[in-house]
Design an enzyme around this catalytic site. Structure first.
Site, short mmCIF file in Angstrom:
data_model
loop_
_atom_site.label_atom_id
_atom_site.label_comp_id
_atom_site.label_asym_id
_atom_site.label_seq_id
_atom_site.Cartn_x
_atom_site.Cartn_y
_atom_site.Cartn_z
N TYR A 1 -14.48 -12.63 0.54
CA TYR A 1 -15.20 -11.42 0.17
C TYR A 1 -16.47 -11.74 -0.61
O TYR A 1 -17.52 -11.12 -0.41
CB TYR A 1 -14.30 -10.51 -0.67
CG TYR A 1 -13.34 -9.67 0.13
CD1 TYR A 1 -13.79 -8.60 0.90
CD2 TYR A 1 -11.97 -9.92 0.11
CE1 TYR A 1 -12.91 -7.82 1.63
CE2 TYR A 1 -11.08 -9.15 0.83
CZ TYR A 1 -11.56 -8.09 1.59
OH TYR A 1 -10.68 -7.33 2.32
N ARG B 1 -3.56 6.20 0.62
CA ARG B 1 -4.24 7.29 1.30
C ARG B 1 -3.36 8.12 2.23
O ARG B 1 -3.79 9.18 2.68
CB ARG B 1 -5.41 6.73 2.12
CG ARG B 1 -6.53 6.16 1.27
CD ARG B 1 -7.55 5.43 2.12
NE ARG B 1 -6.99 4.20 2.67
CZ ARG B 1 -7.62 3.43 3.54
NH1 ARG B 1 -8.83 3.77 3.99
NH2 ARG B 1 -7.07 2.33 3.99
N ARG C 1 -7.76 11.56 -5.87
CA ARG C 1 -9.03 10.95 -5.48
C ARG C 1 -10.16 11.96 -5.31
O ARG C 1 -11.34 11.58 -5.29
CB ARG C 1 -8.82 10.16 -4.18
CG ARG C 1 -8.08 8.86 -4.36
CD ARG C 1 -8.98 7.77 -4.96
NE ARG C 1 -9.81 7.17 -3.92
CZ ARG C 1 -11.11 7.29 -3.82
NH1 ARG C 1 -11.76 8.03 -4.70
NH2 ARG C 1 -11.79 6.70 -2.86
N ARG D 1 0.82 -1.22 0.00
CA ARG D 1 0.00 0.00 0.00
C ARG D 1 0.85 1.27 0.00
O ARG D 1 0.45 2.31 0.53
CB ARG D 1 -0.97 0.02 1.18
CG ARG D 1 -2.03 -1.07 1.11
CD ARG D 1 -2.93 -1.02 2.32
NE ARG D 1 -3.96 -2.07 2.27
CZ ARG D 1 -4.65 -2.50 3.32
NH1 ARG D 1 -4.43 -1.97 4.51
NH2 ARG D 1 -5.56 -3.43 3.19
N ASP E 1 -6.62 -3.33 -7.26
CA ASP E 1 -7.27 -3.92 -6.10
C ASP E 1 -7.51 -5.39 -6.37
O ASP E 1 -7.78 -5.78 -7.51
CB ASP E 1 -8.61 -3.22 -5.81
CG ASP E 1 -9.16 -3.60 -4.45
OD1 ASP E 1 -9.99 -4.53 -4.40
OD2 ASP E 1 -8.78 -2.98 -3.46
#
Length: 387
Positions: free
Chosen positions: A180, A56, A65, A52, A102
């Site tokens: 998921y 963010r 974003r 990652r 992703d």
């Protein structure tokens, strides 16, 4: 799951016949430290990258974003490439890039809707709750049609990297993706997905194999498009008992690695190293199952922060290379705390021996300060040097 090469169908990819031409168009690689460590070399220092690392915590990522949704960023090659390059441009101490995408693009390719909700994370509105729901999945997945944007992003990124560092491609592991798909998102109990393993073991293995085939074709396409190393993320491996991991999660992962390497060999490609990151699957018996790359197909194992490198090296022996495993919250520890922990753990890794790729034991969390990430990288460069 059998790994006979005769069963591996070569996917229909536009890069099949021109991967050599694509590879020759890229600038020469200036920093091959990661690739050497993945081959088992005890490099002069540990190559370092972080899961990652594009995300963010970076203000430049948040700026992008503001005007683009998460999956728009994943599915627009120019945006995915831009986000992949951001940490490389910011941190000259990074030794690898990983394509921005992703793991849940695979369920999307299988026909499931996946949303990314700011307050909840990934949401799959119509999860698989019984074997009859498998009929809703696409029978045959054309990875070029469904996921070709990722291949375009990889080729674009290789050019943008200008040979500075290698590019890693990736996918989610079948068990994590199944979780998921059955839960409809993240979970604390995994009651829906784990109950499948008890109620429907045969159908669970069929689903895992179906997902594994898409994952393998996706990874092959990434390599042909320019990825120089691969990683399979099994984020929910630690939710399984050692028995369940060995029976359900590991076989489709082995199928993926063998299929990828077999197809690349058929195409005359020299192949790439593959890492398996099975977060939380830390029983000594599990590590012993992963100790022989010739059997598993995985050259490198990623470790989370709850295990000690010296103990893992004893369990897996000398053949497999290791990656990890700093506690992600070390990045909140201040300069002195970061330096102290990097020095301590680097000494453990050097005693463990073998190929070592420095990384966090999981991904960077959103509130990390960019300057603390930079300091962490400086410390790894300093303290991972071999005597």
């Amino acid at each position: 799951m059998s790994s006979s090469s005769s069963e591996y169908a070569i996917p229909n990819l536009k890069n099949i016949d021109k991967w050599r031409e694509i590879e020759q168009s890229f600038p020469p690689l200036k920093n091959d430290l990661l690739l050497r460590a993945a081959r088992g070399e005890e490099t002069e220092r540990a190559p370092v990258w972080v899961m990652r690392q594009a995300g963010r915590y970076l203000p430049e990522f948040l700026e992008v974003r503001k005007s683009h949704s998460f999956f728009e960023c994943c599915q627009t090659p120019s945006l995915a490439s831009k986000l992949t390059l951001q940490p490389i441009d910011r941190y000259p101490r990074l030794d690898a890039s990983i394509i921005f995408c992703d793991i849940l693009v695979v369920p999307q390719a299988l026909g499931m809707e996946v949303l990314m909700e700011p307050s909840k994370g990934p949401v799959l509105p119509a999860p698989l709750r019984s074997p009859s729901d498998l009929e809703r999945l696409n029978k045959d997945v054309d990875v070029e049609k469904e996921l070709g944007y990722l291949f375009e992003a990889i080729t674009l990124t290789r050019k943008g990297l200008a040979g500075r560092v290698p590019l890693i491609g990736f996918c989610g592991a079948p068990w994590t993706l199944m979780a998921y798909m059955c839960e409809g998102g993240g979970s604390k109990t995994f009651e829906n997905s784990k109950s499948w393993l008890y109620k429907y073991p045969k159908e669970s293995k069929e689903l895992l194999r179906k997902v594994a085939d898409v994952c393998a074709d996706l990874l092959v396409g990434q390599v042909l498009a320019g990825a120089q190393m691969l990683q399979v993320f099994d984020s929910w491996a630690g939710e399984l008992t050692p028995h369940q991991y060995a029976e359900f999660a590991l076989p489709p992962c082995i199928y993926i690695s063998h299929k990828v390497k077999s197809i690349l060999k058929q195409l005359g490609h020299p192949g790439v190293a593959i890492t398996l990151f099975a977060k939380g699957a830390n029983a000594p018996s599990t590590f012993r199952l992963l100790s022989n790359p010739e059997t598993t197909g995985y050259d490198t194992l990623g470790l989370d922060w709850t295990v000690d490198p010296l103990e893992v090296r004893e369990w897996v022996g000398p053949k497999v290379n290791l990656q990890g495993n700093f506690d992600p919250t070390v990045l909140y520890g201040g300069k002195e705390g970061i330096e102290r922990e990097v020095e301590r753990l680097s000494e453990r890794w050097k005693k463990a021996g073998g190929g070592w790729i420095a990384n966090l034991g999981h991904g960077i969390t959103p509130n990390v300060k960019p300057e603390d990430m930079g300091w962490f990288l400086e410390c790894v460069h300093k303290y991972s040097k071999r005597d």
